[in-house]
Design an enzyme around this catalytic site. Structure first.
Site, mmCIF file in Angstrom:
data_model
loop_
_atom_site.group_PDB
_atom_site.id
_atom_site.type_symbol
_atom_site.label_atom_id
_atom_site.label_comp_id
_atom_site.label_asym_id
_atom_site.label_seq_id
_atom_site.Cartn_x
_atom_site.Cartn_y
_atom_site.Cartn_z
ATOM 1 N N HIS A 1 -11.979 -53.232 2.910
ATOM 2 C CA HIS A 1 -12.510 -52.350 3.953
ATOM 3 C C HIS A 1 -12.338 -52.997 5.327
ATOM 4 C CE1 HIS A 1 -14.325 -50.219 0.652
ATOM 5 N NE2 HIS A 1 -15.016 -51.271 0.296
ATOM 6 N N GLU B 1 -20.270 -54.620 2.512
ATOM 7 C CA GLU B 1 -21.101 -54.120 1.423
ATOM 8 C C GLU B 1 -21.632 -55.275 0.598
ATOM 9 O OE1 GLU B 1 -17.947 -51.665 -0.101
ATOM 10 O OE2 GLU B 1 -17.549 -52.997 -1.768
ATOM 11 N N HIS C 1 -11.404 -56.827 -3.052
ATOM 12 C CA HIS C 1 -12.336 -56.760 -4.173
ATOM 13 C C HIS C 1 -12.001 -55.599 -5.100
ATOM 14 C CE1 HIS C 1 -14.011 -54.122 -1.040
ATOM 15 N NE2 HIS C 1 -14.476 -53.386 -2.028
ATOM 16 N N ARG D 1 -6.644 -48.963 -0.110
ATOM 17 C CA ARG D 1 -6.248 -49.295 -1.478
ATOM 18 C C ARG D 1 -5.013 -50.174 -1.406
ATOM 19 N NH1 ARG D 1 -5.757 -44.120 -3.527
ATOM 20 N NH2 ARG D 1 -7.988 -43.971 -3.871
HETATM 21 ZN ZN ZN Z 1 -15.688 -51.642 -1.599
#
Ligand code: ZN
Length: 315
Positions: free
Chosen positions: A97, A115, A172, A192
Site C-alpha cells: 500500500h 495497517e 505483504h 497488487r
Molecule cells: Zn494490506
C-alpha cells in the site's frame, strides 16, 4: 445517553479468496465467499450504519460530518480508522500500500494505508509474507522484473494471538486459512505485485500494479514490529500492541469487572471472544463476539463485565 455508544451493522465483502468462517462471529453472511467484514468504516466503499439509539440509521460518515462533538471536536477531513475482519480461505495476492503523500497525489486524494493485524486464527505452522529480501532498489526492480519471487519475498511464521504492524510500503500477503482482525487507515488502495499467476474461470489474470508497487515499496525492508506492553489491572489484562501516528491498538481481556476512564476522542471496540456487558451511565448493553461499537468522546467512564476479549483502537 445514545450519543455515547454506537453499535454498527457489519458490512460484508465477497472476494474470490473469501470463505464461510465469518459465520463463527454470529454473522448472517450472504455466501461462502465472504472475504471481509467491515466492522467500523466511514469509507465511501462501505459506510457503517448505526443500529441503536437516537442516531440509528445514520452512517459513521454522517456522524463525522455533522456531529464532530461526538469525536471531541478533533479536526480532519476523513474519519481516520477502518476496522475489518478478514477470512483468507485462499492465498491473497502479494501486495503493498502507498503512504499518505503518494496516495494523495496518485489516488485522487485517498489516504495512505498503514495497517496492522491481530491473528484471530490460523492453521498450525502457518505463515504469511511480510517484507522483502532485496537490499537496494535496483536489486528489487530486477527481482520483480525477472519474477524471482522466492528470493524476494520474506516469509514469517505466525500463530493465533500474534500482532503484526504493516506500515505502508511493506510487501505483504495473507495465506490460506488465516483469520485476522485488521485495523488500518481509512483507505482502500492496494497495489497488487504478484498473484501467483492464478487465472480466474474465464482464464484471465488479475490486474497487477507493478510500477506503482515499485514506486512505494520501502527498500531495504525495516522490521518495525513493536514490542507489546502488558499490564494487569483489576478485572482485566490489557496488552498495548502499538502506539503510532495512525492508531493505537490494544487488547482487553476482561475477566470479571473493569472500570475504564476514556480520555480519547473515540474508542473503537471489536469483540473477538466471549460475551459480557457494557455499563455506561446506568444503561446496560450486552456485548458478544462479532460486535463492533464505538464509544464517543462523551463516554467518559464505562465498565465492562464478563469473560470477554476486545480489540480496542483509537487515535
Ligand atoms: Zn494490506
Amino acid at each position: 445517553m445514545s450519543g455515547k455508544v454506537f453499535f454498527f451493522e457489519p458490512i460484508f465483502k465477497e472476494k474470490i479468496w473469501g470463505g464461510g468462517r465469518l459465520k463463527d462471529f454470529g454473522y448472517d453472511i450472504p455466501s461462502d465467499m465472504v472475504g471481509e467484514c467491515w466492522g467500523i468504516s466511514s469509507h465511501p466503499n462501505g459506510q457503517s450504519v448505526v443500529k441503536n439509539g437516537e442516531y440509528m440509521g445514520k452512517t459513521l460518515g454522517e456522524l463525522w460530518e455533522g456531529h464532530r462533538e461526538l469525536f471531541g471536536g478533533i479536526i480532519g477531513e476523513k474519519f481516520p480508522i477502518l476496522v475489518k475482519i478478514i477470512d483468507a480461505n485462499d492465498d491473497l495476492s502479494v501486495q503493498v500500500h502507498p503512504g499518505d503523500e503518494y496516495a494523495e497525489e496518485y489516488e485522487n486524494g485517498e489516504l495512505g494505508k498503514t495497517e496492522c493485524w491481530y491473528i484471530l486464527d490460523c492453521q498450525r505452522d502457518a505463515e504469511l509474507i511480510y517484507g522483502i529480501k532485496a537490499n537496494y532498489r535496483e536489486e528489487l526492480n530486477e527481482m520483480i522484473d525477472k519474477g524471482q519471487w522466492d528470493s524476494l519475498l520474506q516469509t514469517i511464521s505466525i500463530k493465533k494471538g500474534d500482532f503484526l504492524y504493516v506500515p505502508s510500503g511493506t510487501v505483504h500477503a495473507l495465506k490460506a486459512g488465516t483469520l485476522i482482525l485488521e485495523i488500518q487507515q481509512n483507505s482502500d488502495t492496494t497495489y497488487r505485485l504478484y498473484d501467483y499467476n492464478r487465472r480466474d474461470e474465464q482464464g484471465n489474470l488479475r490486474e497487477l500494479h507493478i510500477q506503482k508497487s515499485k514506486d512505494v515499496i520501502e527498500v531495504p525492508f525495516i522490521n518495525r514490529q513493536p514490542i507489546p506492553e502488558i499490564v494487569n489491572v483489576d478485572g482485566m489484562t490489557k496488552t498495548k500492541f502499538i502506539e503510532s501516528q495512525y492508531f493505537t491498538v490494544e487488547k482487553y481481556e476482561v475477566n470479571g469487572q473493569v472500570n475504564i476512564v476514556n480520555g480519547h476522542p473515540f474508542m473503537l471496540m471489536s469483540v473477538i471472544e466471549g460475551e459480557g456487558l457494557l455499563f455506561i451511565d446506568g444503561e446496560v448493553y450486552p456485548i458478544t463476539k462479532g460486535d463492533h461499537f464505538m464509544l464517543s468522546a462523551q463516554a467518559n467512564k464505562f465498565s465492562l463485565n464478563g469473560s470477554i476479549s476486545i480489540i480496542v483502537s483509537y487515535l
